[in-house]
Write a protein that holds these residues in place. Sequence first.
Motif, PDB file in Angstrom:
ATOM      1  N   PRO A 220      36.538  44.870  56.838  1.00 53.72           N
ATOM      2  CA  PRO A 220      37.890  45.169  57.303  1.00 53.72           C
ATOM      3  C   PRO A 220      38.804  43.981  57.040  1.00 53.72           C
ATOM      4  N   LYS A 221      40.102  44.243  57.010  1.00 43.43           N
ATOM      5  CA  LYS A 221      41.060  43.164  56.829  1.00 43.43           C
ATOM      6  C   LYS A 221      41.214  42.424  58.153  1.00 43.43           C
TER       7      LYS A 221
ATOM      8  N   LYS B 283      42.709  40.503  61.202  1.00 41.17           N
ATOM      9  CA  LYS B 283      44.001  40.440  61.861  1.00 41.17           C
ATOM     10  C   LYS B 283      44.266  38.988  62.223  1.00 41.17           C
TER      11      LYS B 283
ATOM     12  N   GLU C 274      37.624  49.711  67.000  1.00 39.83           N
ATOM     13  CA  GLU C 274      38.496  50.319  65.982  1.00 39.83           C
ATOM     14  C   GLU C 274      39.967  50.111  66.344  1.00 39.83           C
ATOM     15  N   LYS C 275      40.289  50.271  67.595  1.00 38.70           N
ATOM     16  CA  LYS C 275      41.678  50.103  68.054  1.00 38.70           C
ATOM     17  C   LYS C 275      42.135  48.649  67.899  1.00 38.70           C
ATOM     18  N   ASP C 276      41.262  47.707  68.304  1.00 34.40           N
ATOM     19  CA  ASP C 276      41.621  46.291  68.250  1.00 34.40           C
ATOM     20  C   ASP C 276      41.581  45.732  66.832  1.00 34.40           C
ATOM     21  N   GLY C 277      40.707  46.276  65.989  1.00 34.44           N
ATOM     22  CA  GLY C 277      40.583  45.806  64.616  1.00 34.44           C
ATOM     23  C   GLY C 277      39.687  44.595  64.440  1.00 34.44           C
ATOM     24  N   ARG C 278      39.426  43.899  65.535  1.00 35.84           N
ATOM     25  CA  ARG C 278      38.624  42.674  65.474  1.00 35.84           C
ATOM     26  C   ARG C 278      38.373  42.208  66.900  1.00 35.84           C
ATOM     27  N   THR C 279      37.210  41.607  67.124  1.00 37.85           N
ATOM     28  CA  THR C 279      36.933  41.020  68.427  1.00 37.85           C
ATOM     29  C   THR C 279      35.945  39.883  68.284  1.00 37.85           C
TER      30      THR C 279
ATOM     31  N   GLY D 146      34.446  43.158  63.094  1.00 39.62           N
ATOM     32  CA  GLY D 146      35.466  44.184  62.926  1.00 39.62           C
ATOM     33  C   GLY D 146      34.812  45.515  62.607  1.00 39.62           C
ATOM     34  N   PRO D 147      35.540  46.605  62.803  1.00 37.83           N
ATOM     35  CA  PRO D 147      34.974  47.931  62.539  1.00 37.83           C
ATOM     36  C   PRO D 147      34.883  48.213  61.040  1.00 37.83           C
TER      37      PRO D 147
END
Length: 156
Positions: free
Chosen positions: A146-147, A149, A22-27, A88-89
């Motif tokens: 999610p959008k 990044k 959630e913090k990173d937005g994507r991994t 992503g979250p």
Amino acid sequence: MANPRYWLIKSEPSVYAYAQLEKDGRTEWTGVRSFEARNNIRAMTPGDLCLYYHSNEDKAVVGVACVLSNPGPDPTAPGEDWASVDVGPVVAFTTPVTLATIKATPALKDFPLITRSRLSVTPTPVEHFELVLKMGKTKLPKTPSPKPKARPRARP
């Protein structure tokens, strides 16, 4: 999003917790070293939804992630035949659904977390996905993707 497929992905919370996603937005979902799990990653498509399971310490489904990219080579294994996708979250569970609860639920007796317990990435029937979501007192947002990044962050 047309006809997403559903998956279960696992990570130890001390290695990469859902809160970190959630913090990173994507991994990048990397480091999978099982041929069957690798083949499952290769079957993923953008828009597919994943139950996010904290293995070892918490032993609970804690959120939903979305596949954001097509499968590609795993950058943590250059020159080797492993795969990864970006995720992503989507939503954290209101109430985590523990492994004990899943095992005690007759409708989940064939859930991949039980039948394929050692596998880190497994396809999940829509009925199981929806039931676990309901057990977690969680609803998907209207637009679950999610959008993206600009630059994905690799998991440690």
